[in-house]
Scaffold this motif. Sequence first.
Motif, mmCIF file in Angstrom:
data_model
loop_
_atom_site.group_PDB
_atom_site.id
_atom_site.type_symbol
_atom_site.label_atom_id
_atom_site.label_comp_id
_atom_site.label_asym_id
_atom_site.label_seq_id
_atom_site.Cartn_x
_atom_site.Cartn_y
_atom_site.Cartn_z
ATOM 1 N N ASN A 1 0.366 -1.114 -0.045
ATOM 2 C CA ASN A 1 0.183 -0.169 0.124
ATOM 3 C C ASN A 1 1.099 1.416 -0.127
ATOM 4 N N THR A 2 0.436 2.519 0.148
ATOM 5 C CA THR A 2 1.069 3.243 -0.021
ATOM 6 C C THR A 2 1.770 3.843 1.632
ATOM 7 N N GLY A 3 1.956 2.908 2.326
ATOM 8 C CA GLY A 3 2.694 3.346 4.135
ATOM 9 C C GLY A 3 0.917 3.519 5.224
ATOM 10 N N GLN A 4 0.377 2.918 5.178
ATOM 11 C CA GLN A 4 -0.493 2.618 6.219
ATOM 12 C C GLN A 4 0.055 1.854 7.050
ATOM 13 N N LEU A 5 0.218 0.686 7.625
ATOM 14 C CA LEU A 5 1.222 0.195 8.970
ATOM 15 C C LEU A 5 2.457 1.263 9.251
ATOM 16 N N ALA A 6 3.315 1.796 8.007
ATOM 17 C CA ALA A 6 4.116 3.138 8.916
ATOM 18 C C ALA A 6 3.628 4.243 9.190
ATOM 19 N N THR A 7 2.026 4.736 8.911
ATOM 20 C CA THR A 7 1.184 5.887 9.881
ATOM 21 C C THR A 7 0.126 5.435 10.505
ATOM 22 N N VAL A 8 0.594 3.555 10.918
ATOM 23 C CA VAL A 8 -0.214 3.560 12.202
ATOM 24 C C VAL A 8 0.636 3.803 13.104
ATOM 25 N N LEU A 9 2.038 3.289 12.616
ATOM 26 C CA LEU A 9 3.186 2.585 13.628
ATOM 27 C C LEU A 9 3.669 4.632 13.945
ATOM 28 N N ARG A 10 3.454 5.192 13.255
ATOM 29 C CA ARG A 10 3.661 6.579 13.941
ATOM 30 C C ARG A 10 2.998 7.403 14.716
#
Lengths: 620, 330
Positions: free
Chosen positions: A570-579
């Motif tokens: 995807n375009t960075g969804q877990l990255a967002t959740v972790l941030r």
Amino acid sequence: MADELADSISHVVRFAGDSGDGIQLQGQQFTVASALAGHDVSTLPDFPAEIRAPAGTLYGVSAFQIQFGGDRITTPGDAPDVLIAFNPAALAVNLPNLVAGALVIVDEGAFTAQRLKRAGLAANPLEDGTLEPYHVCRVDISRLNMEAVKPFGLGAKDSARCKNFWALGLVLWMFDQPRDASAHWIQKKFAGNHAVRNANLAALAAGHAYGETAEMSHILSRHPIPEAPLEAVEYRTVTGAEALSLGIVAAGELADIEILFCSYPITPASALLHHLTGLDEAGVATFQAEDEIAAVCAAIGASYAGKLGVSSSSGPGVALKTEALGLAVAAELPLLLVNSQRAGPSTGMPTKTEQSDLYQAVYGRNADTPLPVLAPHSPADCFPTAIEAVRIALRHMTPVILLTDGYIANASELWPIPDIDDVEPIENTKPTGATEGRIWNRDPETLARLWATPGDARYLHRIGGIEKDIDTGHISYDAANHQAMTDLRRNKIEKVADFLPEQTIDQGVQGGLAVVGWGSTYGAIYQAVKDSLKDGLAVAHVHLRYLNPLPPNLGKLLAGFDRVLVPELNTGQLATVLRDRLLVEVEQLNKVTGQPLTVAETKAAIAELARPRIREASNA
Amino acid sequence: MPDLSFKDFATDQEVRWCPGCGDYSILKAVQRSLAQAGAKPENTVFVSGIGCSSRLTYYIESYGFHTIHGRAPAIATGVKLANPELDVWVVTGDGDGLSIGGNHLLHALRRNVDLNILLFNNEIYGLTKGQYSPTSRVGTTSPSSPGGSVDRPVQPGPFAIGAGATFVARAVDIDQKRLPGLLNESRAHHGAAFVEILQNCIVYNKDVFDTVANRKTAADHQIHAQHGQPLLYGQDNRKGLRLNPRNLSLEGVMVNGSGAGAEDILVHDETNVALAHMLLSMEPPLPTALGVIHRRAVESFERSFWNAKSRERRQKVVNLLHRGNLVDRR
């Protein structure tokens, strides 16, 4: 020439043809044979959304890829080293993905002027030098198959349809794999039509015999593969959809609660409905509802009445169910919702995989409406993940979303069959004869309410989507009460974290680069980290099953690394959740091609970010 | 356990409808019918959607699930499948049941789920302050149709017949004499029972059914269908319905008057779908058909669903795990 193949103890084979050629069946049969030969396997069916796309076209090509071998196999392989192409389109579409020097087996009888034209090819790739970098094995499969099945008197069309088994016979011979399972399958499948049965059996045998006798050993030779070092237990092959359905069945049994599975047809989630239908004796009944909304609503109704409602869909269908999920959160009812993610938005690419519904699952409802989210990391991992999802739903009286995807749903792997007597039973909050509390007296550990259901004269009550009084459950528009209820709903989901297992490191140790994945990227990350560790890089693999809430030790765990890389489809969804949840800095590796993550691209990203290991860590 | 009175089916919650709303009368009739039928509160479940009508759930001392807009039939289907022993009622309105939830109503009816479905039809959206609804007559002026609505309305009764409903009835909200008994008949039906209740929204669509409901005009505008009885109406039953075979339509005639003898008057056959459709479609000057218009025996969905299902669970689950392409490395 072909001897290069023999050096490897694992291979990546791709079957490709028209979507009516029986490619998926051929791949499945090869998978079974490979597993029976003692190899570890991982597969990737890759087919168009159209059921029988126009023959010979590029977009109508259906493919099945398998990696198998005498080692642990976690992905279907980045690039095939063997391609079996049934026509020019299948060759043209798949050629760019092959490893250099790959073996290409083509049905040369299919390379007619007409079919070249339909594939949009100006010249014949068999003649124009396109295939020079590869080892090419030209076999007139079409003609040889027709000869093999001629005695059985089928029409031309039915005769031609046997060619998938002819080619399967040849490939089984190549890798010294048993034919019995496929022969058995043919006998069972075509028991009612002897001519078709016998023709397919003959095709299978003829392809195999061709390998034995053909005088082309300079190109095509045998490549026996050692058995994989598997634990001495009983295995079976499972697709993700199969393992998930078995997990749901087992969870119902472990909870001693009957399950009503309610869904509406949608690709690629329908497989779950198909697998669960007919399992009523194992405590699961299926209801095909009139639409996505009705499906989740019927599941909610079932949970209200004391069974466990389970619903299933893909992103667009889950979007339709969103309002009802809010009702389940407000009414505090257990529910399992499975999302088999696919490429979007909108209809997108229904048969192609993606991990782009994480936002939808974690954040995607009106109002403050939290619920737990889990994701299995492989086909076999669907089984325990389904059980844990049901455990959370029943223990905490909440709807739970399980995020699988099109790749996991259709891919298959070897699964060590568990003994369910070893799995901890699942508790629920139904009042028993001895229960004295009221419905809204909450368990302090979970904040869950009693699961009081119709039929129990002690617990008559009304409930619904309107805000309820925190003590009595009656309608309440009181300002302070809404604050308290909103806080309670948040706290209740946060308390799920108290029951989660500690997040562990899959491979490697703290200190360098953490590669944090979720869902179906597991296999590629596993292999990439394994290779990178071998290359001396300071890297580790952390894979999340619990996405909301996150495991409580995750923040501390990741703080022990210099950098964090999150590969996802995807375009960075877990990255967002972790941030969002951990205030951690992360690097992203994102891909949305509808194809699984590859080992190579993950390794490249690791190489860019990871430093060499300075001192050898203890167990890296 | 002593017999319960209708008051035993009232909750301690304050009823929050507008003073004079037809819903009060329906609520009372529902409570009366439950008491008359000897219903057990713990085995009774009311499922409702969203709208004024759907609040009824909070006022019946039983199990109740006030759900989301339009979805009550779907949720009730899940309740009934999960526990077929329960007496499951659905309370909905013309907007909830025929607009946003039309699909679910259609499917609950055609599947013949054993639900007692009450559709309060007031031809208006009340709770959202008076917009025209899918049953509003053409020309209805409302905040969302100040120049008069142009949509042609859906007729609930013929809709239900078209959906394959096995029980269709119609009643007037204030008819305390007949409504409780009618609700007992619909409750007793094994399958999806559909009862349209003409309900007066005193604030946004006052007296829209006045010609039918008003005692002064009721005789000429109501016809109470009873199975096996001639279809008579009017003062002293002097009028009757006759079938015009030339154009296959109903006509109202004076009995023993100029045109018709008693033998010409149609006798109600509640099992006849074609007759039910004609009766439910009648518009002025013909009377409004009330009572049980259609009823036939068809196995209910949850019975078909659960028929021939047996259990021996743990071993079945274990067998399932060990099915398929096994590779035994033990």
